[in-house]
Motif scaffolding. Structure first.
Motif, PDB file in Angstrom:
ATOM      1  N   VAL A 304      40.961  46.203  31.804  1.00 41.83           N
ATOM      2  CA  VAL A 304      41.025  46.932  33.082  1.00 41.83           C
ATOM      3  C   VAL A 304      40.319  46.082  34.137  1.00 41.83           C
ATOM      4  CG1 VAL A 304      41.067  49.274  32.089  1.00 41.83           C
ATOM      5  CG2 VAL A 304      38.879  48.186  32.615  1.00 41.83           C
ATOM      6  N   GLU A 305      40.429  46.500  35.405  1.00 39.23           N
ATOM      7  CA  GLU A 305      39.725  45.785  36.468  1.00 39.23           C
ATOM      8  C   GLU A 305      38.224  46.081  36.346  1.00 39.23           C
ATOM      9  OE1 GLU A 305      42.104  45.854  40.447  1.00 39.23           O
ATOM     10  OE2 GLU A 305      42.718  47.571  39.273  1.00 39.23           O
ATOM     11  N   PRO A 306      37.341  45.173  36.841  1.00 43.23           N
ATOM     12  CA  PRO A 306      35.895  45.393  36.733  1.00 43.23           C
ATOM     13  C   PRO A 306      35.462  46.768  37.272  1.00 43.23           C
ATOM     14  CG  PRO A 306      36.339  43.178  37.522  1.00 43.23           C
ATOM     15  CD  PRO A 306      37.655  43.864  37.436  1.00 43.23           C
ATOM     16  N   LEU A 344      49.026  52.844  37.142  1.00 39.77           N
ATOM     17  CA  LEU A 344      48.858  54.282  37.401  1.00 39.77           C
ATOM     18  C   LEU A 344      48.645  54.442  38.901  1.00 39.77           C
ATOM     19  CD1 LEU A 344      46.305  55.179  34.530  1.00 39.77           C
ATOM     20  CD2 LEU A 344      48.796  55.058  34.415  1.00 39.77           C
ATOM     21  N   GLY A 345      49.660  54.914  39.613  1.00 40.71           N
ATOM     22  CA  GLY A 345      49.568  55.073  41.069  1.00 40.71           C
ATOM     23  C   GLY A 345      50.962  55.176  41.647  1.00 40.71           C
ATOM     24  N   GLY A 346      51.108  54.748  42.891  1.00 40.91           N
ATOM     25  CA  GLY A 346      52.435  54.778  43.532  1.00 40.91           C
ATOM     26  C   GLY A 346      53.032  53.385  43.567  1.00 40.91           C
ATOM     27  N   ASP A 347      53.984  53.186  44.483  1.00 40.70           N
ATOM     28  CA  ASP A 347      54.620  51.875  44.620  1.00 40.70           C
ATOM     29  C   ASP A 347      53.601  50.804  45.007  1.00 40.70           C
ATOM     30  OD1 ASP A 347      57.264  52.729  44.088  1.00 40.70           O
ATOM     31  OD2 ASP A 347      57.356  53.599  46.088  1.00 40.70           O
ATOM     32  N   GLY A 348      52.593  51.221  45.794  1.00 45.16           N
ATOM     33  CA  GLY A 348      51.562  50.278  46.230  1.00 45.16           C
ATOM     34  C   GLY A 348      50.814  49.673  45.046  1.00 45.16           C
ATOM     35  N   THR A 349      50.662  50.435  43.971  1.00 41.25           N
ATOM     36  CA  THR A 349      49.945  49.912  42.795  1.00 41.25           C
ATOM     37  C   THR A 349      50.817  48.899  42.053  1.00 41.25           C
ATOM     38  OG1 THR A 349      48.878  52.057  42.710  1.00 41.25           O
ATOM     39  CG2 THR A 349      48.527  50.640  40.821  1.00 41.25           C
ATOM     40  N   VAL A 350      52.142  49.119  42.082  1.00 45.75           N
ATOM     41  CA  VAL A 350      53.045  48.125  41.473  1.00 45.75           C
ATOM     42  C   VAL A 350      52.975  46.830  42.298  1.00 45.75           C
ATOM     43  CG1 VAL A 350      55.423  47.624  40.802  1.00 45.75           C
ATOM     44  CG2 VAL A 350      54.554  49.953  40.616  1.00 45.75           C
ATOM     45  N   LEU A 351      52.938  46.976  43.632  1.00 50.66           N
ATOM     46  CA  LEU A 351      52.823  45.787  44.489  1.00 50.66           C
ATOM     47  C   LEU A 351      51.508  45.067  44.196  1.00 50.66           C
ATOM     48  CD1 LEU A 351      53.951  47.209  47.975  1.00 50.66           C
ATOM     49  CD2 LEU A 351      55.303  45.865  46.384  1.00 50.66           C
ATOM     50  N   TRP A 352      50.456  45.847  44.002  1.00 50.67           N
ATOM     51  CA  TRP A 352      49.136  45.284  43.698  1.00 50.67           C
ATOM     52  C   TRP A 352      49.190  44.508  42.380  1.00 50.67           C
ATOM     53  CZ3 TRP A 352      44.628  44.739  46.213  1.00 50.67           C
ATOM     54  CH2 TRP A 352      43.510  44.411  45.459  1.00 50.67           C
ATOM     55  N   ALA A 353      49.820  45.132  41.370  1.00 47.26           N
ATOM     56  CA  ALA A 353      49.930  44.489  40.051  1.00 47.26           C
ATOM     57  C   ALA A 353      50.680  43.171  40.184  1.00 47.26           C
ATOM     58  CB  ALA A 353      50.647  45.417  39.080  1.00 47.26           C
ATOM     59  N   SER A 371      53.068  59.760  46.087  1.00 45.62           N
ATOM     60  CA  SER A 371      53.973  60.736  46.686  1.00 45.62           C
ATOM     61  C   SER A 371      55.424  60.264  46.575  1.00 45.62           C
ATOM     62  CB  SER A 371      53.603  60.960  48.146  1.00 45.62           C
ATOM     63  OG  SER A 371      53.752  59.767  48.881  1.00 45.62           O
ATOM     64  N   LEU A 372      55.643  58.949  46.680  1.00 48.56           N
ATOM     65  CA  LEU A 372      56.996  58.396  46.537  1.00 48.56           C
ATOM     66  C   LEU A 372      56.968  57.438  45.362  1.00 48.56           C
ATOM     67  CD1 LEU A 372      58.203  57.366  50.101  1.00 48.56           C
ATOM     68  CD2 LEU A 372      59.098  59.177  48.677  1.00 48.56           C
ATOM     69  N   GLY A 373      58.059  57.378  44.626  1.00 51.25           N
ATOM     70  CA  GLY A 373      58.032  56.470  43.465  1.00 51.25           C
ATOM     71  C   GLY A 373      59.357  55.768  43.297  1.00 51.25           C
ATOM     72  N   GLY A 526      52.789  43.999  53.263  1.00 49.39           N
ATOM     73  CA  GLY A 526      51.910  44.848  54.075  1.00 49.39           C
ATOM     74  C   GLY A 526      50.456  44.420  54.064  1.00 49.39           C
ATOM     75  N   LYS A 527      50.163  43.241  53.499  1.00 48.99           N
ATOM     76  CA  LYS A 527      48.762  42.805  53.423  1.00 48.99           C
ATOM     77  C   LYS A 527      48.632  41.352  53.916  1.00 48.99           C
ATOM     78  CE  LYS A 527      46.961  45.952  49.992  1.00 48.99           C
ATOM     79  NZ  LYS A 527      47.891  46.993  50.343  1.00 48.99           N
ATOM     80  N   ASP A 528      47.375  40.861  53.932  1.00 54.13           N
ATOM     81  CA  ASP A 528      47.089  39.443  54.237  1.00 54.13           C
ATOM     82  C   ASP A 528      47.769  38.940  55.508  1.00 54.13           C
ATOM     83  OD1 ASP A 528      45.636  38.963  51.779  1.00 54.13           O
ATOM     84  OD2 ASP A 528      47.585  39.047  50.786  1.00 54.13           O
TER      85      ASP A 528
END
Ligand SMILES: NC(=O)c1ccc[n+]([C@@H]2O[C@H](COP(=O)([O-])OP(=O)(O)OC[C@H]3O[C@@H](n4cnc5c(N)ncnc54)[C@H](O)[C@@H]3O)[C@@H](O)[C@H]2O)c1
Ligand SMILES: Nc1ncnc2c1ncn2[C@@H]1O[C@H](COP(=O)(O)OP(=O)(O)OP(=O)(O)O)[C@@H](O)[C@H]1O
Length: 585
Positions: A304-306, A344-353, A371-373, A526-528
């Motif tokens: 897992v993440e720290p 475990l999350g939304g689309d943003g967590t897949v982008l993060w992964a 909320s959206l998947g 959406g980042k950086d």
């Protein structure tokens, strides 16, 4: 400016000389003299006008200035064309040398591997003898046991030999510090194997590699799997490389480039990475349950993440078995340890992964807790059944393409002198940021001019990202398995600027021209955010490392379900039966 001064050979004479040179017999243009001529005209014009100045002279000098400028541009154009030709030649030579070196290195590595195989087979034989001799007394019992050991070792050797190609690549890649710096090597890592698209086989842990001779048994192995095209519901084992056949001059598409892909484990997955959306109570509760289940029931190693490890330890000290990393540099080696990623999350967590893997990405199993998947087809309530079936396999996967984006600064000497590249799963957006002016972006596709974007900006999106920002800007929704790059303007100040979809093989270059009133900003999923000043460019092409996400049913079913459930796409009350009909007319 006095006429006598104009007649002087010092300035005007020089001008004349350069103008006559501008109509060359052999087409040669002397850029230095043109520069001088332009400067001379500039100086002439700046001189204080005196009474009685002839208006024709002013017109004449203006005309001269225009001619000098045109000549300068011609000279610059020629110089840049020559430089470009030299650059291409240099690139060709470099590529050729690199290919030859890679070929030689590959052969050497294969040779080394073969020697290692023979040596280790001899070692194994010696090992077996050492085991057998003391057991002579119990010969009958020992014989059976040794046979089994030998079989296991031979099977292992056979598997290593079978995957010799891939191991060669691994040996090569073990030297690499950064995946992105070694694009060409990694290209071959994701390349096609004899059967199926590729196969992760016997990957070694970095730390284990160093003392591999001392303790081979402790080598951590990645689960091996095979990807194959799914043909008419069957698991087709063979992937044909030639998708177009042209036998007897007839062009036919023998194989489609994009098909449903199936992943079949060849050895059991052992290590799972769980990534979670931060600051969510429901996610934290699910994470605790999932980690326990994976460890206690499935006997898997869990990363897992720290931040999440701290949360788990606060929950219970029993979670000390959970593994994590200390500094971010270790993240670049994660793909060599992890068999499966769970989000475990939304689309943003897949982008993060996806953003954590700057090279190859292990298969991702996305659970929906947002909320959206659109990219999260799995429901958290049934996580045990879902994970059971994923760990057992085979599973359908969607290979989601990513875009490789590089910023090339104006000062860069060539297109390879870039800053650290970004890999995006959804899109790269070039917008006007806080500026109130229109963006002005010059767009090229494989060096062909596409258009100038004048508006709020431009989105270059993957087909996975077609349901995200690009959709909001008026782009089409595209099945994620369709290979292509969406070119979607944001609020263009023109009535006819319709969005485009470009083929996957092109390189798109977006340039902020020197006459732009303001700089532009690029952001990646959406980042950086990165500033693009006048003269800077953004290069964008399809990345060689897609993101494989597990499907609930299959790519098409999951995509249609997501646009129905997530967007209520074309939802309308069905018209009632009673009312006028055609036959009444
Ligand atoms: N006007 C807009 O629609 C708009 C504006 C900015 C960013 N975005 C999107 O947000 C993304 C970043 O997502 P985030 O979760 O980090 O930020 P976020 O938390 O602000 O969420 C943005 C929304 O976009 C949705 N989304 C993300 N990827 C999607 C996809 N592939 N298909 C459909 N919907 C998707 C998410 O579910 C979320 O509801 C960007 O990549 C961009 O596509 C959309
Ligand atoms: N492990 C993580 N570490 C840091 N940030 C994360 C992590 N996972 C997700 N995020 C960020 O958190 C934000 C929200 O994530 P996500 O989209 O998954 O949840 P959500 O917004 O609740 O879902 P939805 O958009 O469907 O409502 C995103 O910007 C994402 O980049």
């Amino acid at each position: 400016m006095s006429p006598s001064k104009l007649d002087s050979t010092d300035s005007f004479g020089h001008e004349e000389a350069s103008v006559s040179c501008s109509k060359p017999e052999n087409g040669c243009v002397d850029s230095l003299s043109i520069f001088h001529s332009e400067k001379a005209v500039e100086e002439l014009l700046q001189q204080t006008p005196v009474a009685g100045m002839d208006e024709h002279l002013i017109e004449f000098s203006e005309a001269l200035r225009t001619v000098a400028k045109a000549l300068r541009r011609a000279a610059e154009g020629k110089a840049s064309a020559q430089a470009e030709a030299a650059e291409w030649k240099w690139r060709y030579e470099l590529e050729r040398t690199r290919n030859i070196q890679m070929e030689q290195k590959g052969n050497n590595n294969c040779e080394m591997l073969r020697h290692w195989w023979i040596r280790s087979s001899l070692d194994n034989a010696m090992d077996m003898l050492r085991i057998m001799l003391p057991c002579l007394f119990f010969w009958e019992v020992g014989k059976e046991q040794n046979k089994r050991i030998a079989e296991a070792r031979m099977a292992e050797q056979f598997s290593a030999e079978k995957n010799g190609d891939l191991d060669c690549e691994r040996v090569k890649n073990s030297d690499n510090q950064s995946m992105l710096q070694n694009e060409s090597n990694e290209h071959s890592e994701t390349g096609c194997m004899k059967h199926g698209i590729w196969s992760h086989e016997v990957l070694r842990d970095r730390e284990s590699d160093s003392n591999s001779n001392a303790d081979r048994n402790k080598i951590m192995r990645k689960a091996s799997f095979k990807l194959s095209w799914w043909c008419n519901g069957e698991n087709g084992d063979q992937h044909k490389h030639d998708i177009v056949s042209f036998e007897r001059g007839n062009i036919t598409t023998a194989e489609r480039s994009s098909k449903q892909i199936s992943l079949k484990w060849e050895s059991d997955p052992q290590t799972v990475l769980i990534l979670t959306k931060p600051n969510s109570v429901s996610v934290r509760i699910l994470c605790v349950q999932m980690v326990r289940w994976l460890r206690e029931r499935k006997k898997l190693n869990v990363y897992v993440e720290p931040r999440v490890k701290v949360e788990l330890l606060a929950e219970s000290s029993n979670f000390s078995y959970v593994q994590t990393w200390k500094d971010d540099s270790e993240i670049s080696h994660l793909h060599m340890k992890v068999d499966l990623v769970i989000t475990l999350g939304g689309d943003g967590t897949v982008l993060w992964a996806a953003s954590m893997f700057k090279g190859p990405v292990p298969p991702i199993v996305p659970f929906s807790l947002g909320s959206l998947g659109f990219m999260t087809p799995f429901h958290s309530e049934h996580f045990k059944d879902c994970l059971d079936s994923v760990l057992r396999g085979p599973i359908s996967i969607t290979l989601r393409h990513r875009l490789l984006c590089r910023v090339v600064r104006d000062a860069a000497k060539n297109e390879y002198e870039t800053e650290e590249p970004f890999l995006v799963l959804n899109e790269v957006t070039i917008d006007r940021g806080i500026s109130s002016y229109l963006t002005n972006l010059e767009c090229y596709c494989d060096n062909s001019f596409v258009t100038c974007v004048q508006g709020d900006g431009l989105i270059l999106s993957t087909t996975s990202g077609s349901t995200a920002y690009s959709l909001a800007a008026g782009g089409s929704m595209v099945h994620p398995q369709v290979p292509g790059i969406l070119f979607t303007p944001i609020c263009p100040h023109s009535l006819s600027f319709r969005p485009l979809i470009l083929p996957e093989h092109v390189t798109v270059r977006i340039m902020v021209p020197f006459n732009s009133r303001s700089p532009a900003w690029a952001s990646f999923d959406g980042k950086d955010r990165k500033l693009l000043a006048a003269g800077d460019a953004l290069l964008c092409s399809m990345a060689p490392w897609p993101v494989p996400t597990a499907c609930q049913v299959d790519s098409t079913n999951d995509f249609l379900r997501s646009i129905h459930d997530g967007l209520h796409w074309n939802l309308r009350k069905t018209q009632s039966f009673d009312g006028p009909r055609d036959r009444d007319l």
